[in-house]
Write a protein that holds these residues in place. Sequence first.
Motif, PDB file in Angstrom:
ATOM      1  N   ASN A  15      10.545  51.391  20.182  1.00  0.00           N
ATOM      2  CA  ASN A  15       9.717  51.442  21.390  1.00  0.00           C
ATOM      3  C   ASN A  15       8.551  50.467  21.343  1.00  0.00           C
ATOM      4  N   GLU A  16       8.815  49.323  20.716  1.00  0.00           N
ATOM      5  CA  GLU A  16       7.856  48.220  20.739  1.00  0.00           C
ATOM      6  C   GLU A  16       8.003  47.497  22.079  1.00  0.00           C
ATOM      7  N   SER A  17       6.956  46.810  22.492  1.00  0.00           N
ATOM      8  CA  SER A  17       7.040  46.094  23.759  1.00  0.00           C
ATOM      9  C   SER A  17       7.744  44.756  23.572  1.00  0.00           C
ATOM     10  N   PRO A  18       8.777  44.486  24.363  1.00  0.00           N
ATOM     11  CA  PRO A  18       9.450  43.182  24.269  1.00  0.00           C
ATOM     12  C   PRO A  18       8.657  42.106  24.990  1.00  0.00           C
ATOM     13  N   PHE A  19       7.579  42.498  25.657  1.00  0.00           N
ATOM     14  CA  PHE A  19       6.796  41.536  26.430  1.00  0.00           C
ATOM     15  C   PHE A  19       5.593  41.020  25.631  1.00  0.00           C
ATOM     16  N   GLY A  20       5.451  41.509  24.418  1.00  0.00           N
ATOM     17  CA  GLY A  20       4.395  41.008  23.530  1.00  0.00           C
ATOM     18  C   GLY A  20       3.007  41.433  23.969  1.00  0.00           C
ATOM     19  N   PRO A  21       1.996  40.983  23.233  1.00  0.00           N
ATOM     20  CA  PRO A  21       0.621  41.235  23.664  1.00  0.00           C
ATOM     21  C   PRO A  21       0.293  40.353  24.867  1.00  0.00           C
ATOM     22  N   SER A  22      -0.742  40.690  25.566  1.00  0.00           N
ATOM     23  CA  SER A  22      -1.246  39.869  26.670  1.00  0.00           C
ATOM     24  C   SER A  22      -1.561  38.462  26.167  1.00  0.00           C
TER      25      SER A  22
ATOM     26  N   SER B  31       1.101  31.810  13.892  1.00  0.00           N
ATOM     27  CA  SER B  31       2.493  31.693  14.355  1.00  0.00           C
ATOM     28  C   SER B  31       3.117  33.063  14.608  1.00  0.00           C
ATOM     29  N   GLN B  32       2.474  34.117  14.109  1.00  0.00           N
ATOM     30  CA  GLN B  32       3.061  35.458  14.233  1.00  0.00           C
ATOM     31  C   GLN B  32       2.299  36.357  15.212  1.00  0.00           C
ATOM     32  N   LEU B  33       1.366  35.796  15.961  1.00  0.00           N
ATOM     33  CA  LEU B  33       0.579  36.650  16.860  1.00  0.00           C
ATOM     34  C   LEU B  33       1.462  37.304  17.929  1.00  0.00           C
ATOM     35  N   GLU B  34       2.444  36.562  18.461  1.00  0.00           N
ATOM     36  CA  GLU B  34       3.365  37.135  19.451  1.00  0.00           C
ATOM     37  C   GLU B  34       4.048  38.381  18.893  1.00  0.00           C
ATOM     38  N   ARG B  35       4.381  38.322  17.605  1.00  0.00           N
ATOM     39  CA  ARG B  35       5.142  39.411  16.985  1.00  0.00           C
ATOM     40  C   ARG B  35       4.269  40.595  16.595  1.00  0.00           C
ATOM     41  N   LEU B  36       2.996  40.525  16.952  1.00  0.00           N
ATOM     42  CA  LEU B  36       2.144  41.692  16.766  1.00  0.00           C
ATOM     43  C   LEU B  36       2.631  42.852  17.647  1.00  0.00           C
ATOM     44  N   ALA B  37       3.545  42.566  18.564  1.00  0.00           N
ATOM     45  CA  ALA B  37       4.184  43.644  19.329  1.00  0.00           C
ATOM     46  C   ALA B  37       5.078  44.506  18.442  1.00  0.00           C
TER      47      ALA B  37
END
Lengths: 342, 342
Positions: A15-22, B31-37
């Motif tokens: 249940n992680e967001s596939p849309f990433g952080p803002s 490079s991994q900030l997106e994957r913080l989701a």
Amino acid sequence: MRATGVRELLRLGANESPFGPSPRAIAAMSSQLERLAWYGDPESLDLRDALAQKHACDPEQICIGSGIDDVMGLAVRAFVAPGSLVLTTRGTYPTLNYHAIGYGGTLAFADYRPDGTPDLDALLEIARGRRPSVVYLANPDNPSGRFLPAAEVARFYQALPHDSLLLLDEAYADFVGNADLLPPAFEDRLIRMRTFSKAYGMAGARIGYGLTSAANVRTFQKIRLQYGINRNAQVGALASLADAEFRDRVVAETARARADYYALAAELGCGYIESRTNFVCLDMQSAQRAVRVVNELLKRGVWIRKPGAPPLDRCIRVSVGTVPMRAAFARALRDVLAEVPA
Amino acid sequence: MRATGVRELLRLGANESPFGPSPRAIAAMSSQLERLAWYGDPESLDLRDALAQKHACDPEQICIGSGIDDVMGLAVRAFVAPGSLVLTTRGTYPTLNYHAIGYGGTLAFADYRPDGTPDLDALLEIARGRRPSVVYLANPDNPSGRFLPAAEVARFYQALPHDSLLLLDEAYADFVGNADLLPPAFEDRLIRMRTFSKAYGMAGARIGYGLTSAANVRTFQKIRLQYGINRNAQVGALASLADAEFRDRVVAETARARADYYALAAELGCGYIESRTNFVCLDMQSAQRAVRVVNELLKRGVWIRKPGAPPLDRCIRVSVGTVPMRAAFARALRDVLAEVPA
């Protein structure tokens, strides 16, 4: 991943967001990476100010934790003495149970209703008879996705014994919207828990919070890790709050994804549970088949999970993905169901 | 900062690294900030593998925590029953005390030796008489900066009662170097704690670890937060470990900074304590004067701290800064000492 040898998984199991952080959160965190040499503000003052505005409350009614799991641990440590009782639903989000056992508590369980909704009547009956220190309710519920209307939750809370504390896990509340949620309430017997892990797409950052009375927050301040929160998690959470447009897009796209999963279920002749979260339970008709489907999907590089307790254990639970992720999941599920007989 | 209204402080009060995280760590985290989701790996497998190589041990002998404070909390929760005794040095790093009190322990204190070194003989005498569950030693020590040779620490550890556990806080070990440290030992009665907050410049990331027996680590695995570690902290720590050159530069530059502070003390006619850390204590001759100096520096935008307990309370403690930070501190201290009579 080490166990299966599969290095690239389609992650639809947590249940992680596939849309990433803002994007604004990413920009803010990126600009602050050098300053990760500094400790974060141990009081999270700026973040609590922003959250106090969001929730129309006082910053002193907010306790920041490294995710809801952390806040639950504080609540159990503060309010569950060895031997005292914690009441929950069998098969719901289990982390409270680990905390309760870890601090010497005893667990009592109500079963889900047959449709997978937490059974407030059954919880209430046990609570009246056994007077638990803490009662746990996830609303929306995980893993069912069910949502109980605010009026029912309010009645439930009022009817609980007055020495029971309600731990209300609202991890998925951002997908529901304020109009349908329990109105603001900051009382000693109520701890509402929110997170940046779901709609805000920051699960890996570990940041969430509890909304409760200032007295409870003062208690938590005494026992929490003083410097427990990652500085960049504070930075990202603050920037996320300011990006309402992004969050609204995530919530809308999540609703579209649920509709896609419902349509897929209809196409494949499966039942499903209507969800107010970023995941959907699809009915595989038996627990045995559900386990096989999960395992066969994993062989194809698709990672999902399934509920462990009846009546939900005949379901698989798939998290919301982007459009291409949903398409890949649909292809894999079609293939697997063609091979795994009902 | 809110209390003083000063928005730009010269931060020399928290022993943070002025050299920041390794550029490789920043690049990896960026490079991994997106994957913080995504949630981080709850077992920190890759990081524990890398640390096992560094410490020539098994990954099962390593417990990752959100900083040493977290690891200490786990140790106290696991090994300090309500009413049992925790022994430490009066005025040393205090977080263990908060954990011990929070879990119902009782504190016993030995005083520092007159020169500001933890007094192993005094600790041992109390330990033999009162058989504490846990004995705390920071080596190098904070706030004194003193370092006890490995042979002395080894003798101390061996002489402790066999039901006492030694919690050895080695937050500043990277500034000492392996040759002078206690040799590797992974035993039930010894927990050594390390951090990425100091030489690795990642205090805000909240990541540290304990080195101990596999049995102790199994205990900690049961009670720690399952997903407690920020994913980017794992990423940054792993990349930092691979950048030995950066760490060596930080360690060398930190030694130069200490020498600069010693020279400044000589110029100003102050005593100082030789340090093996990234901070130095300068002797202001009285606690009262030390408090005044700290306050006067703060008015000039320079934030340092001072030890609270004798014999160190007559000192101020200044963290290592970059060359311009050291110059700014020297200017401010010269001004302040000209105004604050001895």
